[in-house]
Design a protein around this motif. Structure first.
Motif, short mmCIF file in Angstrom:
data_model
loop_
_atom_site.label_atom_id
_atom_site.label_comp_id
_atom_site.label_asym_id
_atom_site.label_seq_id
_atom_site.Cartn_x
_atom_site.Cartn_y
_atom_site.Cartn_z
N SER A 65 0.68 -1.09 0.19
CA SER A 65 0.04 0.02 0.13
C SER A 65 1.17 1.38 0.02
O SER A 65 0.49 2.26 -0.99
N LEU A 66 1.80 1.19 0.79
CA LEU A 66 2.78 2.23 1.03
C LEU A 66 3.52 2.58 -0.47
O LEU A 66 3.92 3.76 -0.78
N ALA A 67 3.68 1.61 -1.04
CA ALA A 67 4.63 1.63 -2.48
C ALA A 67 3.56 2.44 -3.46
O ALA A 67 4.12 2.92 -4.57
N LYS A 68 2.29 2.41 -3.12
CA LYS A 68 1.13 2.94 -4.16
C LYS A 68 0.57 4.34 -3.55
O LYS A 68 -0.34 4.78 -4.22
N ALA A 69 1.43 5.04 -2.63
CA ALA A 69 0.75 5.99 -2.22
C ALA A 69 0.87 7.09 -2.88
O ALA A 69 1.64 7.38 -4.00
N GLY A 70 -0.28 8.06 -2.96
CA GLY A 70 -0.44 9.16 -3.70
C GLY A 70 -1.06 10.35 -3.12
O GLY A 70 -1.17 10.38 -2.01
N ALA A 71 -1.47 11.41 -3.62
CA ALA A 71 -1.90 12.57 -3.30
C ALA A 71 -3.43 12.83 -3.07
O ALA A 71 -3.87 13.81 -3.14
N GLY A 72 -4.23 11.83 -3.63
CA GLY A 72 -5.58 11.53 -3.74
C GLY A 72 -6.02 12.72 -4.72
O GLY A 72 -7.29 12.88 -4.47
N GLU A 73 -5.41 12.53 -5.76
CA GLU A 73 -6.00 13.03 -6.95
C GLU A 73 -7.33 12.66 -7.40
O GLU A 73 -7.44 11.49 -7.56
N GLU A 74 -8.10 13.41 -7.97
CA GLU A 74 -9.64 13.10 -8.24
C GLU A 74 -9.61 12.38 -9.58
O GLU A 74 -8.82 12.97 -10.44
N LYS A 75 -10.14 11.27 -9.63
CA LYS A 75 -10.37 10.58 -10.99
C LYS A 75 -11.71 10.63 -11.45
O LYS A 75 -12.72 10.25 -10.55
N PRO A 76 -12.01 10.59 -12.59
CA PRO A 76 -13.29 10.63 -13.15
C PRO A 76 -13.99 9.16 -13.15
O PRO A 76 -13.21 8.26 -12.95
N LEU A 77 -15.25 9.05 -12.74
CA LEU A 77 -15.90 7.72 -12.81
C LEU A 77 -15.87 7.04 -14.16
O LEU A 77 -15.88 7.82 -15.23
N PRO A 78 -15.95 5.99 -14.28
CA PRO A 78 -15.92 5.13 -15.59
C PRO A 78 -17.27 5.50 -16.26
O PRO A 78 -18.20 5.83 -15.57
N GLU A 79 -17.19 5.48 -17.66
CA GLU A 79 -18.48 5.75 -18.46
C GLU A 79 -19.78 4.91 -17.88
O GLU A 79 -19.49 3.60 -17.56
N GLY A 80 -20.65 5.54 -17.70
CA GLY A 80 -21.96 4.79 -17.36
C GLY A 80 -22.02 4.66 -15.72
O GLY A 80 -23.38 4.25 -15.23
N TYR A 81 -21.25 5.45 -15.02
CA TYR A 81 -21.48 5.51 -13.72
C TYR A 81 -21.80 6.90 -13.27
O TYR A 81 -21.29 7.82 -13.92
N SER A 82 -22.38 7.04 -12.11
CA SER A 82 -22.84 8.42 -11.74
C SER A 82 -22.83 8.36 -10.34
O SER A 82 -22.91 7.37 -9.38
N MET A 83 -22.58 9.68 -9.78
CA MET A 83 -22.35 9.60 -8.11
C MET A 83 -23.39 10.89 -7.43
O MET A 83 -23.68 11.63 -8.14
N ARG A 84 -23.66 10.18 -6.35
CA ARG A 84 -25.01 11.23 -5.64
C ARG A 84 -24.80 10.94 -4.03
O ARG A 84 -24.55 9.92 -3.77
#
Length: 284
Positions: free
Chosen positions: A112-131
């Motif tokens: 997990s630590l080897a994959k550490a990132g800054a939490g950049e926002e990524k878009p949802l895949p096509e066909g998905y929505s959030m609310r």
């Protein structure tokens, strides 16, 4: 400490007798009476058959709690309105104190630590929505949690319980696909403490591996910051890669491991602490 005082602490939430997870938690205390609190915790544990005691301690009290037989398992940065909470634990049985798979937990942490990132926002895949979720989603959310988790620290497979958490301030977001919930997560807000646990993360097996949790985390974090809740943390299953990798990618910092902390998935499991303070924290 009298039974009336104990009951008052339970009612206020300063003390939690968590029978499902066989643990007793102390959130707030008078630092002049630590020995009394220790005796009280052990008394409550004996009565409720609990095998783990957890104190959310202040830095200045750590040495005294250690002298009373506790050990430090981690830190939740900013838990007390920006002041750090030291996670101090004591065990009634050797079995509860002993991790079942420490080597696997360390391997997953390193991954997990080897994959550490800054939490950049990524878009949802096509066909998905959030609310944001509402109480009308409680039935479907309960079915999702019941499907994903064989056991869980709280009864999330009960729609009434899900509604109750919403009414008490827990914020849920969901990702939908074809009109059905594919993924969910929540921020369990403690207005009193000024912090929030990012929790109740579940992805329907049909939608696993699509990268749905990162966008959910971003949405919840924005919602918390807008609400003035700046100190975020999450507890992840130490022996399962999924959420540990997600937390690391989202810019959360690893701060320790709670041994056999709660019943989740298969039984008692170790939980890793990951924190993301959005403002400066302090020790007092």
């Amino acid at each position: 400490m009298t039974q009336t005082q104990i009951e008052e602490m339970l009612a206020a939430g300063d003390l939690v007798d968590d029978r499902q997870n066989r643990r007793v938690k102390l959130h707030l205390y008078d630092r002049a009476r630590l020995k009394e609190y220790d005796q009280m915790l052990r008394q409550v544990a004996e009565k409720s058959n609990a095998t783990k005691l957890i104190v959310y301690g202040k830095k200045r009290d750590v040495a005294e709690w250690l002298a009373l037989g506790y050990r430090q398992e981690g830190i939740i940065d900013g838990f007390f309105r920006g002041e750090n909470a030291y996670m101090l634990t004591a065990y009634v049985t050797e079995e509860r104190a002993t991790s079942t798979a420490p080597e696997l937990a360390e391997e997953i942490l390193a991954l997990s630590l080897a994959k550490a990132g800054a939490g950049e926002e990524k878009p949802l895949p096509e066909g998905y929505s959030m609310r944001p979720a509402t109480e009308a989603d409680a039935e479907e959310l309960a079915r999702l949690y019941g499907l994903v988790f064989a056991t869980y620290p709280t009864p999330m497979d009960d729609p009434e319980y899900v509604r109750k958490t919403m009414q008490e301030g827990t914020v849920y977001f969901v990702v939908e696909h074809a009109g059905k919930i594919a993924c969910a997560a929540s921020a369990e807000v403690s207005e009193r403490m000024g912090s929030a646990e990012m929790t109740d993360c579940a992805t329907h097996p049909d939608h696993a591996g699509k990268g749905l949790l990162q966008p959910l985390f971003c949405a919840l974090e924005k919602k918390m910051e807008e609400a003035g809740i700046y100190y975020l943390y999450t507890l992840t299953r130490a022996q399962s890669a999924g959420m540990n990798v997600t937390a690391a990618k989202m810019g959360y910092e690893y701060r320790g491991r709670l041994i056999n902390n709660c019943t989740i998935f298969s039984g008692f499991e170790d939980m890793n602490i990951w924190v993301k303070p959005l403002r400066q924290t302090r020790d007092e």
